[in-house]
Motif scaffolding. Structure first.
Motif, PDB file in Angstrom:
ATOM      1  N   LEU A   1      76.972  50.259  86.505  1.00 18.96           N
ATOM      2  CA  LEU A   1      76.613  48.957  86.030  1.00 18.96           C
ATOM      3  C   LEU A   1      76.085  48.791  87.339  1.00 18.96           C
ATOM      4  N   ASN A   2      74.580  49.115  87.264  1.00 20.41           N
ATOM      5  CA  ASN A   2      73.231  48.200  87.804  1.00 20.41           C
ATOM      6  C   ASN A   2      73.255  46.124  87.754  1.00 20.41           C
ATOM      7  N   ILE A   3      73.396  45.766  88.294  1.00 20.29           N
ATOM      8  CA  ILE A   3      73.587  44.209  88.542  1.00 20.29           C
ATOM      9  C   ILE A   3      72.328  44.422  89.450  1.00 20.29           C
ATOM     10  N   ILE A   4      71.408  43.831  88.784  1.00 18.63           N
ATOM     11  CA  ILE A   4      69.606  43.541  88.466  1.00 18.63           C
ATOM     12  C   ILE A   4      69.345  42.444  89.354  1.00 18.63           C
TER      13      ILE A   4
ATOM     14  N   GLY B   1      79.357  53.961  98.182  1.00 13.60           N
ATOM     15  CA  GLY B   1      79.205  53.769  99.242  1.00 13.60           C
ATOM     16  C   GLY B   1      79.557  54.230 100.858  1.00 13.60           C
ATOM     17  N   ALA B   2      79.437  52.791 101.916  1.00 13.87           N
ATOM     18  CA  ALA B   2      79.628  53.431 102.947  1.00 13.87           C
ATOM     19  C   ALA B   2      81.254  54.141 103.106  1.00 13.87           C
ATOM     20  N   THR B   3      82.192  53.370 102.774  1.00 16.11           N
ATOM     21  CA  THR B   3      83.375  53.128 102.882  1.00 16.11           C
ATOM     22  C   THR B   3      83.985  54.654 102.776  1.00 16.11           C
ATOM     23  N   VAL B   4      83.621  54.963 102.068  1.00 19.23           N
ATOM     24  CA  VAL B   4      84.357  56.933 101.614  1.00 19.23           C
ATOM     25  C   VAL B   4      83.618  57.504 102.132  1.00 19.23           C
TER      26      VAL B   4
ATOM     27  N   ALA C   1      81.876  46.043  89.609  1.00 17.99           N
ATOM     28  CA  ALA C   1      80.752  46.876  88.567  1.00 17.99           C
ATOM     29  C   ALA C   1      80.024  47.973  89.889  1.00 17.99           C
ATOM     30  N   ASP C   2      80.293  48.941  89.830  1.00 14.96           N
ATOM     31  CA  ASP C   2      79.381  50.029  90.807  1.00 14.96           C
ATOM     32  C   ASP C   2      77.926  50.738  90.085  1.00 14.96           C
ATOM     33  N   LYS C   3      77.532  50.671  90.977  1.00 18.41           N
ATOM     34  CA  LYS C   3      75.898  51.703  90.533  1.00 18.41           C
ATOM     35  C   LYS C   3      76.606  53.174  89.904  1.00 18.41           C
ATOM     36  N   SER C   4      77.241  53.694  91.214  1.00 10.95           N
ATOM     37  CA  SER C   4      77.684  54.722  91.419  1.00 10.95           C
ATOM     38  C   SER C   4      79.224  54.535  90.772  1.00 10.95           C
TER      39      SER C   4
ATOM     40  N   GLY D   1      82.017  41.636 103.439  1.00  8.45           N
ATOM     41  CA  GLY D   1      81.506  43.448 103.689  1.00  8.45           C
ATOM     42  C   GLY D   1      80.482  43.528 104.383  1.00  8.45           C
ATOM     43  N   GLU D   2      80.027  44.770 104.673  1.00 10.46           N
ATOM     44  CA  GLU D   2      79.006  44.716 105.323  1.00 10.46           C
ATOM     45  C   GLU D   2      77.481  44.146 104.902  1.00 10.46           C
ATOM     46  N   ALA D   3      77.712  43.333 103.999  1.00 12.04           N
ATOM     47  CA  ALA D   3      76.403  42.737 102.894  1.00 12.04           C
ATOM     48  C   ALA D   3      77.027  40.910 103.421  1.00 12.04           C
TER      49      ALA D   3
ATOM     50  N   GLN E   1      84.425  59.013 108.470  1.00  5.78           N
ATOM     51  CA  GLN E   1      85.156  59.782 108.587  1.00  5.78           C
ATOM     52  C   GLN E   1      86.316  59.600 109.692  1.00  5.78           C
ATOM     53  N   MET E   2      86.010  57.635 110.628  1.00  2.00           N
ATOM     54  CA  MET E   2      86.574  57.657 112.140  1.00  2.00           C
ATOM     55  C   MET E   2      87.022  56.728 112.471  1.00  2.00           C
ATOM     56  N   THR E   3      87.585  56.001 112.962  1.00  2.00           N
ATOM     57  CA  THR E   3      88.018  54.391 112.766  1.00  2.00           C
ATOM     58  C   THR E   3      88.240  53.160 112.526  1.00  2.00           C
ATOM     59  N   VAL E   4      89.343  52.786 112.682  1.00  2.00           N
ATOM     60  CA  VAL E   4      88.991  51.541 112.223  1.00  2.00           C
ATOM     61  C   VAL E   4      90.161  50.700 112.846  1.00  2.00           C
TER      62      VAL E   4
ATOM     63  N   ASN F   1      84.724  47.967 113.574  1.00  2.00           N
ATOM     64  CA  ASN F   1      84.956  46.504 112.982  1.00  2.00           C
ATOM     65  C   ASN F   1      84.768  46.488 111.827  1.00  2.00           C
ATOM     66  N   ALA F   2      83.561  47.943 111.325  1.00  2.00           N
ATOM     67  CA  ALA F   2      82.785  47.339 109.924  1.00  2.00           C
ATOM     68  C   ALA F   2      84.068  47.834 109.002  1.00  2.00           C
ATOM     69  N   ILE F   3      85.172  48.619 108.961  1.00  2.00           N
ATOM     70  CA  ILE F   3      85.625  48.595 106.751  1.00  2.00           C
ATOM     71  C   ILE F   3      87.077  47.231 108.126  1.00  2.00           C
ATOM     72  N   PRO F   4      87.330  47.034 109.016  1.00  2.00           N
ATOM     73  CA  PRO F   4      88.368  45.938 108.586  1.00  2.00           C
ATOM     74  C   PRO F   4      87.539  44.984 108.228  1.00  2.00           C
TER      75      PRO F   4
ATOM     76  N   GLY G   1      83.140  49.003  96.908  1.00  2.00           N
ATOM     77  CA  GLY G   1      83.449  49.914  97.655  1.00  2.00           C
ATOM     78  C   GLY G   1      84.812  49.142  99.436  1.00  2.00           C
ATOM     79  N   GLY G   2      84.799  50.175 100.261  1.00  2.00           N
ATOM     80  CA  GLY G   2      86.613  48.399 100.780  1.00  2.00           C
ATOM     81  C   GLY G   2      86.507  47.356  99.843  1.00  2.00           C
ATOM     82  N   ALA G   3      84.970  46.321 100.357  1.00  2.00           N
ATOM     83  CA  ALA G   3      85.483  45.071  99.957  1.00  2.00           C
ATOM     84  C   ALA G   3      85.233  45.094  98.944  1.00  2.00           C
ATOM     85  N   GLY G   4      83.831  45.060  98.005  1.00  2.00           N
ATOM     86  CA  GLY G   4      84.363  44.990  96.505  1.00  2.00           C
ATOM     87  C   GLY G   4      85.793  45.239  95.925  1.00  2.00           C
TER      88      GLY G   4
ATOM     89  N   GLY H   1      70.068  47.915 100.324  1.00  2.00           N
ATOM     90  CA  GLY H   1      69.892  46.465 100.257  1.00  2.00           C
ATOM     91  C   GLY H   1      70.743  45.263  99.303  1.00  2.00           C
ATOM     92  N   ASP H   2      70.774  46.205  98.219  1.00  2.00           N
ATOM     93  CA  ASP H   2      70.848  44.823  97.189  1.00  2.00           C
ATOM     94  C   ASP H   2      71.244  44.070  97.294  1.00  2.00           C
ATOM     95  N   ALA H   3      72.816  43.686  98.489  1.00  2.00           N
ATOM     96  CA  ALA H   3      73.145  42.688  97.758  1.00  2.00           C
ATOM     97  C   ALA H   3      72.268  41.205  98.716  1.00  2.00           C
TER      98      ALA H   3
HETATM   99  C1  LIG Z   1      78.504  57.158 107.416  1.00  2.00           C
HETATM  100  C2  LIG Z   1      79.154  56.469 108.291  1.00  2.00           C
HETATM  101  C3  LIG Z   1      80.630  56.753 108.993  1.00  2.00           C
HETATM  102  C4  LIG Z   1      80.983  55.201 109.077  1.00  2.00           C
HETATM  103  N1  LIG Z   1      81.528  55.586 109.733  1.00  2.00           N
HETATM  104  C5  LIG Z   1      82.414  54.096 109.923  1.00  2.00           C
HETATM  105  C6  LIG Z   1      83.611  53.964 111.307  1.00  2.00           C
HETATM  106  O1  LIG Z   1      84.613  55.462 111.149  1.00  2.00           O
HETATM  107  N2  LIG Z   1      84.885  52.494 111.537  1.00  2.00           N
HETATM  108  C7  LIG Z   1      84.189  51.615 110.792  1.00  2.00           C
HETATM  109  O2  LIG Z   1      84.335  50.654 110.976  1.00  2.00           O
HETATM  110  N3  LIG Z   1      82.826  51.658 109.382  1.00  2.00           N
HETATM  111  C8  LIG Z   1      82.361  52.250 109.662  1.00  2.00           C
HETATM  112  N4  LIG Z   1      81.609  52.179 109.075  1.00  2.00           N
HETATM  113  C9  LIG Z   1      80.880  51.942 108.103  1.00  2.00           C
HETATM  114  C10 LIG Z   1      81.561  51.132 107.106  1.00  2.00           C
HETATM  115  O3  LIG Z   1      82.195  52.196 106.216  1.00  2.00           O
HETATM  116  C11 LIG Z   1      80.995  49.878 106.027  1.00  2.00           C
HETATM  117  O4  LIG Z   1      80.204  48.938 106.623  1.00  2.00           O
HETATM  118  C12 LIG Z   1      81.969  49.925 105.301  1.00  2.00           C
HETATM  119  O5  LIG Z   1      82.634  50.987 104.707  1.00  2.00           O
HETATM  120  C13 LIG Z   1      80.925  48.516 103.914  1.00  2.00           C
HETATM  121  O6  LIG Z   1      81.910  48.720 102.940  1.00  2.00           O
HETATM  122  P1  LIG Z   1      81.643  47.658 101.979  1.00  2.00           P
HETATM  123  O7  LIG Z   1      82.381  47.605 100.924  1.00  2.00           O
HETATM  124  O8  LIG Z   1      80.452  46.498 102.472  1.00  2.00           O
HETATM  125  O9  LIG Z   1      80.333  48.620 101.517  1.00  2.00           O
HETATM  126  P2  LIG Z   1      80.449  49.823 101.143  1.00  2.00           P
HETATM  127  O10 LIG Z   1      81.667  50.727 101.361  1.00  2.00           O
HETATM  128  O11 LIG Z   1      78.996  50.442 101.269  1.00  2.00           O
HETATM  129  O12 LIG Z   1      80.399  49.797  98.745  1.00  2.00           O
HETATM  130  C14 LIG Z   1      79.151  49.269  98.613  1.00  2.00           C
HETATM  131  C15 LIG Z   1      78.756  50.205  97.188  1.00  2.00           C
HETATM  132  O13 LIG Z   1      77.664  49.101  95.902  1.00  2.00           O
HETATM  133  C16 LIG Z   1      76.631  49.918  95.357  1.00  2.00           C
HETATM  134  N5  LIG Z   1      76.001  49.181  95.205  1.00  2.00           N
HETATM  135  C17 LIG Z   1      75.190  48.261  96.309  1.00  2.00           C
HETATM  136  N6  LIG Z   1      73.963  47.843  95.177  1.00  2.00           N
HETATM  137  C18 LIG Z   1      74.958  47.490  93.739  1.00  2.00           C
HETATM  138  C19 LIG Z   1      74.509  47.453  92.724  1.00  2.00           C
HETATM  139  N7  LIG Z   1      72.816  46.651  92.183  1.00  2.00           N
HETATM  140  N8  LIG Z   1      75.087  47.508  91.707  1.00  2.00           N
HETATM  141  C20 LIG Z   1      76.119  47.182  91.252  1.00  2.00           C
HETATM  142  N9  LIG Z   1      76.730  47.661  92.202  1.00  2.00           N
HETATM  143  C21 LIG Z   1      76.311  47.933  93.824  1.00  2.00           C
HETATM  144  C22 LIG Z   1      77.774  50.799  96.090  1.00  2.00           C
HETATM  145  O14 LIG Z   1      77.001  51.803  95.052  1.00  2.00           O
HETATM  146  C23 LIG Z   1      78.753  50.822  96.397  1.00  2.00           C
HETATM  147  O15 LIG Z   1      79.928  51.050  96.076  1.00  2.00           O
HETATM  148  C24 LIG Z   1      80.663  54.029 108.450  1.00  2.00           C
HETATM  149  C25 LIG Z   1      79.579  54.256 107.702  1.00  2.00           C
HETATM  150  C26 LIG Z   1      78.854  55.125 107.541  1.00  2.00           C
HETATM  151  C27 LIG Z   1      77.788  54.741 106.945  1.00  2.00           C
END
Ligand SMILES: Cc1cc2nc3c(=O)[nH]c(=O)nc-3n(C[C@H](O)[C@H](O)[C@H](O)COP(=O)(O)OP(=O)(O)OC[C@H]3O[C@@H](n4cnc5c(N)ncnc54)[C@H](O)[C@@H]3O)c2cc1C
Ligand code: FES
Lengths: 115, 576
Positions: free
Chosen positions: B157-160, B43-46, B34-37, B373-375, B49-52, B388-391, B14-17, B212-214
């Motif tokens: 690739l799902n990391i277990i 994940g959440a990043t894509v 690696a991403d399991k999807s 990231g969110e983890a 829809q709102m703001t950063v 605050n979550a996307i930054p 996602g955004g963090a990875g 909650g895999d992380a």
């Molecule tokens: C619907 C929605 C709207 C949101 N809107 C906003 C917003 O407007 N502004 C804002 O700041 N925040 C928003 N958030 C929160 C923000 O999007 C997330 O906190 C942030 O994108 C998290 O990024 P990340 O890279 O940490 O995780 P994610 O983007 O969730 O990516 C994690 C990735 O890890 C992969 N993964 C999981 N487990 C495993 C495994 N075991 N092995 C391999 N891969 C794995 C997943 O498939 C996923 O692709 C929103 C969240 C949601 C759900």
């Protein structure tokens, strides 16, 4: 929300099964029909209530953002998460222009993202 | 068992990875992302829809220290202020960097448009029109990742499990979902960027991959988590009618812009009865709105599906059309006409404030294990500011990638047989005390997940009590002992959905227990953790709760909050 709470009506999905695209194996599933429910909702209902082994791809469920859930619905390429369930029997198959993996899962992974 | 070797393994794209992989790639080392999807989609990043939020100050004068003040205030005493300052300061650089990489931020006269959002003191929140922030940033990052030939991308690739020896990371094992084969990955450095856990609640905004895999991977590897009791509930998530193709949290900006009104099942306004003021302003806090809706439902005054009505019926059609833009058409496709009907909304689990405990280099206490990231836990304390979550994903991703690629250690070589033995530990504990019950509808993977989600929603949701939390702990234990330990996934190989469910459940059950136990220990109400029977905030609990796993058991302890020292605060003041 339990989208199938009020399920007096049902409809039928004819779903491709298996790992060999040359063998025409379909299962018929009777699923609850609710206004507004998507094909993806119905596929998940099948997994939860009839056959957990059914394979299909999706991630985002609601947002239509992941674009992983494409299948053939009555022969046309559609997102299963945004296509509504119909009252008529509907045929669901994997994409025909991609290699079949299992059931409704086809190989949509870009070549550079493979191990 | 296949074998792979890499310098840095990044779990989750996602955004963090993705940010982590780009930063790590600068070192010239080999990176496995690696991403399991699928990369950038799971994940959440894509879905965002709102703001950063970032203090770029294009709309009105701003400084990252103001953003920090707002973040700390929202965190209600529990922010790891060191992490919060990194987040707020570097958010500015990352947002501008994304701009250089051609993210199409909404602009006016060459300056980024920024809007107000609850809890922010100025117009600070950037976005991509229309409700397109997540897809746009995902596209940008996917493009940047692809430019680096030393980043190997692996979708499916799902990391277990992470393999750790003597507190040092040795590697990991993964499941290649498409072929069903297991893979041993030899690596020194691992970045956990696998996102949050909101899927474990029945009402959520999560994708399939947010169970909650992380956190579970981190716990089993020996790392600590903090503040797991703090789950953010978004007050007015979409509930009914069925709305497809839209992020369920989409109503918020429209409600504020147009003065959408909340009504209970009897079509009466009720927010006022709980001390809030409804209507065209930001005066109702998210916590209060969530609380009020749940209480109305409990009192038998909920909407038909167990939420509240959100009504725009009083707003003139032209005003609705101009505010919603192209969204009006999408709503019409869903048979929603806001001039004629209200929609049903409910609080939904949306973001996790708690998470993996890291230092400013995003390092855990396990050598070679990083998180992003969110983890990660701590930067947002007891409640996160919106935007605050996307930054956080960008800033912590960049840091984790950079420090993980700098990290080196001399370690013994990992072999396939190490992988085989780690894998057998994952699977055998089960095989031993297994009495398989076949064809029992109650013991389907999907039904265990549903049961878990209901327990978490009913007993560990918006409003908690000591009783509901002990009840939840019992019920989760029962799910583990009487259900989960009695099933094993079938042995089919190619794209085995039941095996994926089983692996998800294994992690979600552990996370659920960590959330419950932490919530039970926090005998006060603060931020997103609201105890009906202890409705007060207590100074003695202005502490972070740390949780770790020892011999299969979860242990907790309290730690002082990392507040920025006085001298630094003065310096920051001077900067303003
Ligand atoms: C619907 C929605 C709207 C949101 N809107 C906003 C917003 O407007 N502004 C804002 O700041 N925040 C928003 N958030 C929160 C923000 O999007 C997330 O906190 C942030 O994108 C998290 O990024 P990340 O890279 O940490 O995780 P994610 O983007 O969730 O990516 C994690 C990735 O890890 C992969 N993964 C999981 N487990 C495993 C495994 N075991 N092995 C391999 N891969 C794995 C997943 O498939 C996923 O692709 C929103 C969240 C949601 C759900
Ligand atoms: S499930 Fe994500 S687009 Fe259909």
């Amino acid at each position: 929300m339990n989208i199938f709470l009020d399920n007096k009506n049902t409809t039928t999905l004819k779903v491709f099964r298996g790992t060999d695209s040359n063998i025409n194996d379909f299962n018929f599933f009777e699923v609850p029909f609710n206004d507004g429910a998507s094909i993806l909702d119905a596929l998940n209902w099948i997994r939860e209530n009839i056959d957990e082994s059914l394979a299909f791809r999706y991630s985002c469920i609601n947002a239509n953002a992941c674009k992983e859930c494409m299948v053939l619905v009555n022969g046309k390429t559609k997102y299963s998460c945004t296509t509504r369930l119909s009252k008529e029997t509907t045929t669901i198959e994997p994409l025909s222009n991609k290699r079949l993996i299992r059931d409704l899962v086809s190989d949509i992974v870009p070549p550079k993202e493979k191990l | 068992m296949k074998f792979l070797k890499t310098d840095v393994l990044i779990i989750g794209a996602g955004g963090a990875g993705m940010y982590a992989s780009i930063a790590a790639a600068q070192s010239g080392k080999n990176i496995l992302l690696a991403d399991k999807s699928l990369i950038s989609r799971g994940g959440a990043t894509v879905m965002a829809q709102m703001t950063v939020a970032a203090a770029v100050g294009h709309e009105e004068p701003d400084h990252w220290t103001h953003h920090l003040d707002d973040t700390i205030k929202s965190g209600q005493g529990l922010c790891n202020e060191e992490l919060s300052s990194i987040l707020c300061e570097e958010a500015v650089d990352r947002i501008l960097e994304m701009s250089d990489w051609k993210t199409d931020w909404a602009r006016k006269d060459n300056r980024m448009s920024q809007v107000m959002a609850p809890g922010h003191s100025v117009k600070r929140c950037c976005y991509v029109d229309f409700l397109n922030t997540g897809p746009a940033i995902s596209r940008t990052l996917r493009g940047e990742v692809a430019k680096h030939s030393n980043i190997k991308r692996a979708s499916g690739l799902n990391i277990i499990e992470i393999i750790v020896d003597n507190n040092i990371v040795k590697g990991a094992i993964g499941l290649d979902i498409e072929t069903g084969s297991y893979i041993t990955i030899d690596t020194n450095a691992v970045v956990l960027a696998a996102g949050g856990l909101t899927r474990i609640f029945s009402r959520n905004s999560a994708s399939l991959n947010m169970g909650g895999d992380a956190y579970a991977l981190a716990l089993r590897a020996g790392a600590e988590l903090i503040d797991m009791e703090f789950v953010q509930f978004f007050p007015i998530g979409h509930l009914a009618p069925r709305l497809v193709g839209m992020d369920p949290i989409m109503w918020d900006p429209f409600r504020y812009k147009l003065g959408g009104i909340l009504l209970n099942g009897n079509r009466e306004q009720f927010i006022e009865n709980y001390g809030g003021a409804d209507g065209k302003s930001y005066t109702v806090s998210r916590d209060l709105a969530s609380y009020a809706i749940i209480k109305e439902v409990e009192a038998g005054r909920g909407s038909p599906n167990g939420g509240a009505w959100l009504s725009f019926e009083h707003v003139p059609k032209v005003e609705l059309e101009s505010a919603f833009g192209p969204i009006i058409k999408k709503l019409a496709e869903n048979n929603i006409d806001l001039t004629k009907n209200a929609v049903e909304v409910s609080p939904i689990a949306h973001y996790h404030m708690g998470g993996i405990k890291v230092n400013t280099k995003m390092q855990t206490r396990i050598h070679g294990l990083f998180a992003a990231g969110e983890a990660v836990g701590g930067a947002n304390g007891a409640n996160r500011l919106s935007g605050n979550a996307i930054p956080e994903a960008f800033v912590f991703g960049k840091r984790a990638g950079q420090y993980a690629s700098e990290y080196t250690c001399t370690k013994t070589i990992l072999t396939t047989s190490d992988g085989v033995s780690a894998l057998s530990k994952v699977l055998t504990k089960h095989k031993i005390d297994n009495i398989l019950i076949k064809d029992n509808n109650d013991i389907r993977m999907t039904s265990i997940m549903k049961k878990l989600q209901d327990i978490m929603w009913n007993d560990v949701g918006v409003i908690r009590t000591r009783k509901s939390l002990t009840n939840a702990l019992d019920l989760i234990n029962n799910l583990n002992v009487n259900y989960f330990s009695k099933i094993l996934p079938p042995d089919i190989t190619v794209y085995n959905k039941q095996l994926m469910d089983w692996l998800d459940l294994r992690n979600s059950l552990l996370c659920a227990e960590a959330v419950c136990l932490s919530a039970y220990n926090r005998k006060e109400s603060r931020g997103a953790h609201q105890m009906e029977d202890i409705p007060i905030t207590l100074t003695e609990f202005e502490k972070n709760q740390v949780i770790e796993m020892n011999d299969g058991c979860l242990l907790t302890k309290w730690e002082n909050v990392n507040k920025i020292e006085f001298k630094l605060k003065k310096k920051l003041q001077a900067l303003k």
